[in-house]
Each structure stands twice: as structure tokens, then as C-alpha cells.
Design an enzyme around this catalytic site. Structure first.
Site, PDB file in Angstrom:
ATOM      1  CB  SER A  13      -0.943   0.019   1.191  1.00 24.19           C
ATOM      2  OG  SER A  13      -1.421   1.358   1.228  1.00 24.19           O
ATOM      3  CG  HIS A  36      -4.103  -1.538  -1.422  1.00 21.90           C
ATOM      4  ND1 HIS A  36      -5.069  -2.309  -1.513  1.00 21.90           N
ATOM      5  CD2 HIS A  36      -4.214  -0.757  -0.366  1.00 21.90           C
ATOM      6  CE1 HIS A  36      -6.052  -1.897  -0.889  1.00 21.90           C
ATOM      7  NE2 HIS A  36      -5.532  -0.999  -0.085  1.00 21.90           N
ATOM      8  CG  ASP A  38      -5.038   2.615   0.844  1.00 25.12           C
ATOM      9  OD1 ASP A  38      -6.020   1.706   0.712  1.00 25.12           O
ATOM     10  OD2 ASP A  38      -4.216   2.344   1.375  1.00 25.12           O
ATOM     11  CG  MET A  40      -8.441   7.285   2.279  1.00 25.74           C
ATOM     12  SD  MET A  40      -7.500   7.324   3.886  1.00 25.74           S
ATOM     13  CE  MET A  40      -6.746   5.744   3.764  1.00 25.74           C
ATOM     14  CG  HIS A  69      -9.149   0.241  -0.315  1.00 31.12           C
ATOM     15  ND1 HIS A  69      -8.700   0.092   0.922  1.00 31.12           N
ATOM     16  CD2 HIS A  69     -10.538   0.190  -0.026  1.00 31.12           C
ATOM     17  CE1 HIS A  69      -9.369  -0.007   2.035  1.00 31.12           C
ATOM     18  NE2 HIS A  69     -10.678   0.019   1.347  1.00 31.12           N
ATOM     19  CG  MET A  71     -11.426   3.562   2.444  1.00 30.56           C
ATOM     20  SD  MET A  71      -9.788   3.283   3.071  1.00 30.56           S
ATOM     21  CE  MET A  71      -8.703   3.309   1.674  1.00 30.56           C
ATOM     22  CG  MET A 140     -11.409  -2.348   5.433  1.00 28.46           C
ATOM     23  SD  MET A 140     -10.163  -1.585   4.713  1.00 28.46           S
ATOM     24  CE  MET A 140      -9.306  -0.898   5.928  1.00 28.46           C
ATOM     25  CG  ASP A 178      -6.378  -2.635   3.539  1.00 27.15           C
ATOM     26  OD1 ASP A 178      -5.230  -2.279   4.050  1.00 27.15           O
ATOM     27  OD2 ASP A 178      -6.885  -1.784   2.730  1.00 27.15           O
TER      28      ASP A 178
HETATM   29  C1  DX5 Z   1      -6.169   2.153   5.594  1.00 27.78           C
HETATM   30  C2  DX5 Z   1      -5.849   1.758   4.131  1.00 27.78           C
HETATM   31  C3  DX5 Z   1      -4.632   0.630   4.182  1.00 27.78           C
HETATM   32  C4  DX5 Z   1      -3.374   0.897   4.835  1.00 27.78           C
HETATM   33  C5  DX5 Z   1      -2.840  -0.144   5.493  1.00 27.78           C
HETATM   34  O1  DX5 Z   1      -7.389   2.439   5.911  1.00 27.78           O
HETATM   35  O2  DX5 Z   1      -7.014   0.985   3.660  1.00 27.78           O
HETATM   36  O3  DX5 Z   1      -4.598  -0.048   2.912  1.00 27.78           O
HETATM   37  O4  DX5 Z   1      -2.675   1.635   3.824  1.00 27.78           O
HETATM   38  O5  DX5 Z   1      -1.707   0.345   6.262  1.00 27.78           O
HETATM   39  P1  DX5 Z   1      -0.916  -0.741   7.261  1.00 27.78           P
HETATM   40  O6  DX5 Z   1      -0.612  -1.908   6.406  1.00 27.78           O
HETATM   41  O7  DX5 Z   1       0.109   0.302   7.606  1.00 27.78           O
HETATM   42  O8  DX5 Z   1      -1.965  -0.975   8.334  1.00 27.78           O
HETATM   43 ZN    ZN Z   2      -6.371  -0.200   1.611  1.00 31.23          ZN
END
Ligand code: DX5
Ligand code: ZN
Length: 229
Positions: A13, A36, A38, A40, A69, A71, A140, A178
């Protein structure tokens, strides 16, 4: 789909990487399986990261399949754009829409795999019957929004339920986990039946991200070796 027969997939990620050097961050893990990303929006989660223009730019700088991903609120409006931008898999959250099947169909129609994400507190059962519409199920193991949080082991109950259901019904959907995945937690996730492991901190907060990916892969492979798929 790769995964069930080809061993564990590792998806670093980039949330934990240097956002000013994302192309370098992708290149640093070119032995990984997916990248990956993220996304947001500051509404669905209390954090704001990157969006479509960054994904479009990054696409030209990595050969890794991009695992976006989302969010975000209103995924029906935004998710197909990520598919059109070249994402390999586009995951949105079940909690963010009343019609996840419609969103999944739009993502697939736009040329990507479709993923369904569920937060740690969201029950899985109500979604089992629509899993056939998806290519990935992202469970998650932290509350979405931030990297570096502690793994919530209770979600492994949902992983086991998903694994049993998928194997019993012959679906090819991959189970992805994740949040809080590292060398101490990946084995229990693998034993529970996870196919794809997202890891941010455990990859990018090390001196050698590529070596970290390989260590995670070896641990997951060893832990899942006895599982019959
Ligand atoms: C959190 C993200 C994850 C995050 C995981 O909301 O969806 O993908 O990057 O990070 P680690 O591996 O540090 O928990
Ligand atoms: Zn994620």
C-alpha cells in the site's frame, strides 16, 4: 484470476510511501503482485489522500496491476472512472452504497475487476449472496482511514466464513485483507484463508521494501501450504 492456485498475493500500500515519489515507491516493489492505492475523500473516512489524476499518472509509471481501494462516498459516481484509468481492481465499500451490485457491474463494464470492501464492524452474511458479482472481497482488519494501526484479529471469523462459502460454492473471488498486516500477523490471516495481503507500514517503513514483500510472501505461503483449495 490468479491467487487460489498460484500462492499468496502481496499488495504493498503506497499510503505508507513518500507521496512526492510515488513512481519510485511503485518501482521499489516491482516483485509484488498488485500495487494497492488508497483513495480517501475526507467524508467516508476522516482522511484525505489521492484521487483519479494521481492514479492516471501512476499508471504510466508501473507495470504492476493497480488495486484501487476507494474509501469514498458515492462510489457509483466515481468508481468506473478508476477502471477507465487502468486500475486492475476497483474496490468500493459496502457501507457507502445502497446498490453494490449496480456499482460492481459498472466497474466490470468499464474494464476492471470489482471489489467489495467491508469495515471491521460490518457483518459479512448479508453480502454472501452477491459475492458472485465481485472478483475480490476486501475485509478490513483496521478501521479504514489511516496506515499503521493495530490488526483486529476478530475479523478473521469473517475471513473463515468467506473462505468456506467461496470454496463450497466454487466462486473464484479472492479474499483480500487490509490493515495491520506484518510479519507477526500475516500467518494467522493466511491460515484463515486470505488470498491477497495488503501491507503498507510493513513494506514501506523498512530499509528494503522489496525484501519486505518477499518475507511477507514466504510467511503467508508457509502458513497456507497445508490448506486445501
Ligand atoms: C487503511 C488503508 C490501508 C493501509 C494499510 O485505511 O486501507 O490500505 O494502507 O496500512 P498498514 O499496512 O500500515 O496497516
Ligand atoms: Zn487499503
Amino acid at each position: 484470476m490468479p491467487g487460489n492456485t498460484s500462492g499468496p498475493l502481496i499488495a504493498p500500500s503506497i499510503l505508507s510511501a513518500d507521496f512526492a515519489r510515488l513512481a519510485d515507491a511503485a518501482a521499489a516493489v516491482n516483485g509484488a503482485d498488485w500495487l494497492h492505492v488508497d483513495v480517501m475523500d475526507g467524508h467516508f473516512v476522516p482522511n484525505l489522500t489521492i484521487g483519479l489524476p494521481v492514479v492516471e499518472s501512476l499508471r504510466a509509471h508501473t507495470a504492476l496491476p493497480m488495486d484501487c481501494h476507494l474509501m469514498i462516498e458515492n462510489p457509483g459516481r466515481w468508481a468506473p472512472g478508476y477502471a477507465e484509468a487502468g486500475a486492475y481492481n476497483v474496490t468500493f465499500h459496502a457501507e457507502a452504497t445502497d446498490d453494490p451490485v449496480a456499482v460492481a457491474r459498472d466497474i466490470r463494464a468499464a474494464g476492471a475487476r470489482a471489489g467489495l470492501g467491508i469495515k471491521p464492524q460490518t457483518p459479512l452474511e448479508r453480502y454472501l449472496e452477491i459475492l458472485r458479482e465481485f472478483d475480490t472481497l476486501l475485509i478490513m482488519s483496521v478501521d479504514p482511514g489511516f496506515g499503521g494501526q493495530a490488526f483486529i484479529a476478530e475479523v478473521l471469523t469473517k475471513v473463515r466464513t468467506a473462505r468456506r462459502f467461496i470454496d463450497a460454492t466454487g466462486l473464484t473471488i479472492l479474499v483480500e485483507i487490509d490493515g495491520g498486516i506484518n510479519e507477526d500477523t500475516i500467518e494467522q490471516a493466511a491460515e484463515a484463508g486470505v488470498d491477497c495481503f495488503v501491507a503498507g507500514t510493513a513494506v514501506y517503513h523498512t530499509d528494503d521494501p522489496a525484501a519486505a514483500v518477499e518475507r511477507l510472501r514466504r510467511r503467508a505461503a508457509a502458513a497456507s501450504a497445508h490448506l486445501h483449495r
